[in-house]
Scaffold this active site. Structure first.
Site, PDB file in Angstrom:
ATOM      1  N   HIS A 120      -4.514 -54.244 -18.661  1.00 31.06           N
ATOM      2  CA  HIS A 120      -5.553 -53.889 -19.632  1.00 31.06           C
ATOM      3  C   HIS A 120      -5.259 -52.573 -20.347  1.00 31.06           C
ATOM      4  O   HIS A 120      -5.949 -52.216 -21.313  1.00 31.06           O
ATOM      5  CB  HIS A 120      -6.904 -53.814 -18.922  1.00 31.06           C
ATOM      6  CG  HIS A 120      -8.079 -54.063 -19.803  1.00 31.06           C
ATOM      7  ND1 HIS A 120      -7.995 -54.704 -21.029  1.00 31.06           N
ATOM      8  CD2 HIS A 120      -9.396 -53.754 -19.647  1.00 31.06           C
ATOM      9  CE1 HIS A 120      -9.195 -54.784 -21.576  1.00 31.06           C
ATOM     10  NE2 HIS A 120     -10.061 -54.197 -20.762  1.00 31.06           N
ATOM     11  N   ASP A 137      -5.867 -56.138 -24.658  1.00 32.58           N
ATOM     12  CA  ASP A 137      -7.328 -56.142 -24.755  1.00 32.58           C
ATOM     13  C   ASP A 137      -7.888 -57.516 -24.355  1.00 32.58           C
ATOM     14  O   ASP A 137      -7.152 -58.497 -24.238  1.00 32.58           O
ATOM     15  CB  ASP A 137      -7.765 -55.789 -26.172  1.00 32.58           C
ATOM     16  CG  ASP A 137      -7.461 -54.346 -26.541  1.00 32.58           C
ATOM     17  OD1 ASP A 137      -7.408 -53.501 -25.612  1.00 32.58           O
ATOM     18  OD2 ASP A 137      -7.259 -54.063 -27.735  1.00 32.58           O
TER      19      ASP A 137
END
Length: 234
Positions: A208, A212
């Site tokens: 992450h 996204d």
């Protein structure tokens, strides 16, 4: 009763964490310590893959479900090349080819040999290469070079009762696809008819820091679509 070392003898069996197991443990901790790992879960209708596999068996072909899934994963990644590669502290290295590391539970520990240029190969060709890698992994004959350079990883727990899990990224990679069990579901078909669907659990772990939620969800959705419309000749 105490043993010769003075420790209480409770029947506990002590197993030294060393060798391959130590190496795997260190790599797992390194991966968790250097990436912000997040898993997304979904399901795909595997009815088409199961039908194809049944027809191949009658023809004497050895191509399996996992070979199709590797192809589906590679095709989906080829459609989102920004997720195909590795990420370091200061840069992302995107791979020009889709090189899938396949997790194999060998007797001496987890191995992840790489099938290279997967996006250019048929399911049959992938199957032949995967079976060779599995056989050599179990025989302890894989070369170190064969387990380096993957741009993504696939881990298959489909033969268990696990439907979803949170797989740990292969250190440096941005995405890993986990395959869960296939379960039967009843669903409404055309005209309101009830039909059986064979749903496969999928778990996509991403880094992450650099991936996204929207592109991760889009990749998992594309993987599901590839599975449900799979063309072995593509």
């Amino acid at each position: 009763m105490a043993n010769a070392s003075g420790a209480e003898d409770t029947g506990v069996r002590r197993v030294r964490l060393g060798g391959v197991r130590r190496f795997i443990a260190d790599r797992m901790m390194e991966s968790l310590g250097t990436a912000a790992q997040l898993s997304f879960h979904g399901e795909a209708d595997a009815s088409r893959l199961l039908a194809l596999r049944a027809s191949w068996k009658t023809e004497g072909k050895a191509t399996g479900i996992e070979d199709c899934l590797i192809a589906c994963f590679a095709r989906a990644l080829a459609s989102q090349p920004d997720l195909n590669g590795t990420a370091g502290a200061d840069e992302i290295l995107l791979s020009p080819t889709v090189d899938i590391a396949v997790a194999i539970a060998a007797p001496d520990g987890l191995k992840t040999p790489v099938i290279r240029n997967v996006e250019q190969k048929s399911a049959e060709a992938i199957g032949a290469e995967r079976k060779d890698l599995v056989a050599r992994a179990f025989a302890g004959k894989l070369q170190v070079s064969e387990m380096k350079g993957g741009s993504a990883t696939i881990s298959n727990l489909g033969n268990s009762r696990v439907q979803h899990f949170t797989p740990i990224l292969n250190s440096g990679q941005m995405v890993l696809l986990g395959i869960g069990a296939i379960t039967s579901r009843l669903a409404l078909g055309e005209g309101g008819a009830i039909r059986e669907r064979k749903m496969m659990g999928l778990s996509l772990t991403v880094d992450h820091r650099v991936v996204d939620g929207e592109p991760a969800a889009r990749l998992l959705t594309r993987i599901c679509e590839e599975i449900e419309t799979f063309d072995p000749a593509a």
